[in-house]
Write a protein that holds these residues in place. Structure first.
Motif, PDB file in Angstrom:
ATOM      1  N   ARG A  15      16.057  15.077 -61.007  1.00  0.00           N
ATOM      2  CA  ARG A  15      17.790  13.868 -60.830  1.00  0.00           C
ATOM      3  C   ARG A  15      16.677  11.949 -60.918  1.00  0.00           C
ATOM      4  NH1 ARG A  15      20.250  13.876 -56.007  1.00  0.00           N
ATOM      5  NH2 ARG A  15      18.403  14.241 -54.987  1.00  0.00           N
ATOM      6  N   ALA A  16      17.506  10.780 -61.934  1.00  0.00           N
ATOM      7  CA  ALA A  16      16.044  10.138 -62.366  1.00  0.00           C
ATOM      8  C   ALA A  16      17.044   8.669 -61.232  1.00  0.00           C
ATOM      9  CB  ALA A  16      16.338   9.166 -63.887  1.00  0.00           C
ATOM     10  N   LEU A  17      15.768   7.583 -60.657  1.00  0.00           N
ATOM     11  CA  LEU A  17      16.228   6.787 -60.022  1.00  0.00           C
ATOM     12  C   LEU A  17      17.442   5.747 -60.746  1.00  0.00           C
ATOM     13  CD1 LEU A  17      17.114   5.380 -56.882  1.00  0.00           C
ATOM     14  CD2 LEU A  17      14.503   4.900 -57.252  1.00  0.00           C
ATOM     15  N   LEU A  18      18.224   4.945 -61.148  1.00  0.00           N
ATOM     16  CA  LEU A  18      18.758   4.254 -61.851  1.00  0.00           C
ATOM     17  C   LEU A  18      19.582   3.881 -59.925  1.00  0.00           C
ATOM     18  CD1 LEU A  18      20.743   6.603 -63.500  1.00  0.00           C
ATOM     19  CD2 LEU A  18      18.748   5.789 -63.865  1.00  0.00           C
ATOM     20  N   VAL A  19      19.420   1.780 -60.757  1.00  0.00           N
ATOM     21  CA  VAL A  19      20.100   0.618 -60.159  1.00  0.00           C
ATOM     22  C   VAL A  19      21.197   0.385 -60.784  1.00  0.00           C
ATOM     23  CG1 VAL A  19      17.556   0.505 -58.619  1.00  0.00           C
ATOM     24  CG2 VAL A  19      18.370  -0.496 -60.756  1.00  0.00           C
ATOM     25  N   ARG A  20      21.917  -0.054 -59.799  1.00  0.00           N
ATOM     26  CA  ARG A  20      23.132  -0.811 -60.322  1.00  0.00           C
ATOM     27  C   ARG A  20      22.700  -2.269 -59.301  1.00  0.00           C
ATOM     28  NH1 ARG A  20      28.098  -2.363 -58.403  1.00  0.00           N
ATOM     29  NH2 ARG A  20      27.894  -0.243 -56.966  1.00  0.00           N
ATOM     30  N   HIS A  21      22.792  -3.947 -60.839  1.00  0.00           N
ATOM     31  CA  HIS A  21      22.663  -4.934 -59.664  1.00  0.00           C
ATOM     32  C   HIS A  21      24.327  -5.647 -59.854  1.00  0.00           C
ATOM     33  CE1 HIS A  21      18.467  -5.538 -61.161  1.00  0.00           C
ATOM     34  NE2 HIS A  21      18.503  -4.411 -62.202  1.00  0.00           N
ATOM     35  N   THR A  22      23.906  -7.034 -58.977  1.00  0.00           N
ATOM     36  CA  THR A  22      24.689  -7.865 -58.885  1.00  0.00           C
ATOM     37  C   THR A  22      25.695  -8.601 -59.241  1.00  0.00           C
ATOM     38  OG1 THR A  22      23.576  -9.542 -57.288  1.00  0.00           O
ATOM     39  CG2 THR A  22      24.582  -7.181 -56.275  1.00  0.00           C
ATOM     40  N   TYR A  23      24.283  -8.821 -60.966  1.00  0.00           N
ATOM     41  CA  TYR A  23      25.139  -9.877 -61.434  1.00  0.00           C
ATOM     42  C   TYR A  23      24.889  -9.637 -63.345  1.00  0.00           C
ATOM     43  CZ  TYR A  23      19.673  -9.293 -61.405  1.00  0.00           C
ATOM     44  OH  TYR A  23      18.612  -8.508 -61.144  1.00  0.00           O
ATOM     45  N   VAL A  24      24.543  -8.340 -63.221  1.00  0.00           N
ATOM     46  CA  VAL A  24      25.021  -7.249 -64.884  1.00  0.00           C
ATOM     47  C   VAL A  24      25.613  -6.232 -64.704  1.00  0.00           C
ATOM     48  CG1 VAL A  24      23.088  -7.150 -64.701  1.00  0.00           C
ATOM     49  CG2 VAL A  24      23.154  -7.285 -66.912  1.00  0.00           C
ATOM     50  N   GLU A  25      25.979  -6.009 -65.570  1.00  0.00           N
ATOM     51  CA  GLU A  25      26.612  -4.355 -65.103  1.00  0.00           C
ATOM     52  C   GLU A  25      25.410  -3.506 -65.991  1.00  0.00           C
ATOM     53  OE1 GLU A  25      29.862  -3.336 -65.154  1.00  0.00           O
ATOM     54  OE2 GLU A  25      30.345  -6.408 -64.863  1.00  0.00           O
ATOM     55  N   GLY A  26      26.107  -2.515 -65.638  1.00  0.00           N
ATOM     56  CA  GLY A  26      25.525  -1.468 -65.586  1.00  0.00           C
ATOM     57  C   GLY A  26      23.980  -0.780 -64.721  1.00  0.00           C
ATOM     58  N   TYR A  27      23.714   0.864 -65.712  1.00  0.00           N
ATOM     59  CA  TYR A  27      22.748   1.097 -64.584  1.00  0.00           C
ATOM     60  C   TYR A  27      20.965   0.717 -64.851  1.00  0.00           C
ATOM     61  CZ  TYR A  27      26.406   2.918 -61.490  1.00  0.00           C
ATOM     62  OH  TYR A  27      27.507   3.085 -60.362  1.00  0.00           O
ATOM     63  N   TYR A  28      20.406   0.500 -64.449  1.00  0.00           N
ATOM     64  CA  TYR A  28      19.134   0.661 -64.949  1.00  0.00           C
ATOM     65  C   TYR A  28      18.200   1.806 -64.407  1.00  0.00           C
ATOM     66  CZ  TYR A  28      20.863  -3.818 -67.207  1.00  0.00           C
ATOM     67  OH  TYR A  28      21.880  -4.617 -67.592  1.00  0.00           O
ATOM     68  N   LEU A  29      16.941   2.049 -65.040  1.00  0.00           N
ATOM     69  CA  LEU A  29      15.807   1.890 -63.993  1.00  0.00           C
ATOM     70  C   LEU A  29      15.218   0.760 -63.737  1.00  0.00           C
ATOM     71  CD1 LEU A  29      13.471   3.518 -67.226  1.00  0.00           C
ATOM     72  CD2 LEU A  29      15.069   4.783 -65.707  1.00  0.00           C
TER      73      LEU A  29
END
Length: 133
Positions: A15-29
């Protein structure tokens, strides 16, 4: 030129770790900008701890440096692959990162960005590579 780092953190289940920011939409590395006087490895280490409580157990492998044309014609992203790590504790949301979690490749969250999906496909599934983020 601007320079950032991202980490593809892969756990024992693939599985890959993804993060979701509070200031922009989406999930990122997880990752961010390299600060003045900071090495790529130092920036990566700092960002992984800040965004996912991830501590490297051995140096990360640099996969590739990409041109991030969507941000700027001068922006570059150094992507590292991390397989030897430990989490120092469960992630607690803060003002920057709303969520940090591991996702199986066949169950990525709907908001995973195109660049995130492309890098996961490229590295973990043998998909086509690109010089662009």
């Amino acid at each position: 030129m601007t320079l950032g780092v991202r980490g593809l953190v892969v756990d024992e289940q693939g599985r890959a770790l993804l993060v979701r920011h509070t200031y922009v939409e989406g999930y990122y590395l997880p990752g961010g900008g390299v600060e003045p006087g900071e090495t790529l490895e130092e920036a990566l280490t700092r960002e992984l701890m800040e965004e996912g409580n991830v501590l490297l157990e051995q140096p990360a492998a640099l996969h590739k440096v990409y041109l991030n044309r969507s941000a700027s014609p001068r922006d570059h992203v150094a992507l590292f692959v991390i397989r030897q790590f430990r989490q120092t504790g469960p992630y607690v949301p803060n003002r920057e990162i709303a969520e940090a979690a591991f996702f199986p490749l066949d169950a990525l969250p709907d908001g995973a960005t195109n660049a995130t999906r492309a890098r996961l496909n490229e590295i973990l599934q043998g998909g086509p590579t690109s010089p662009y983020w």
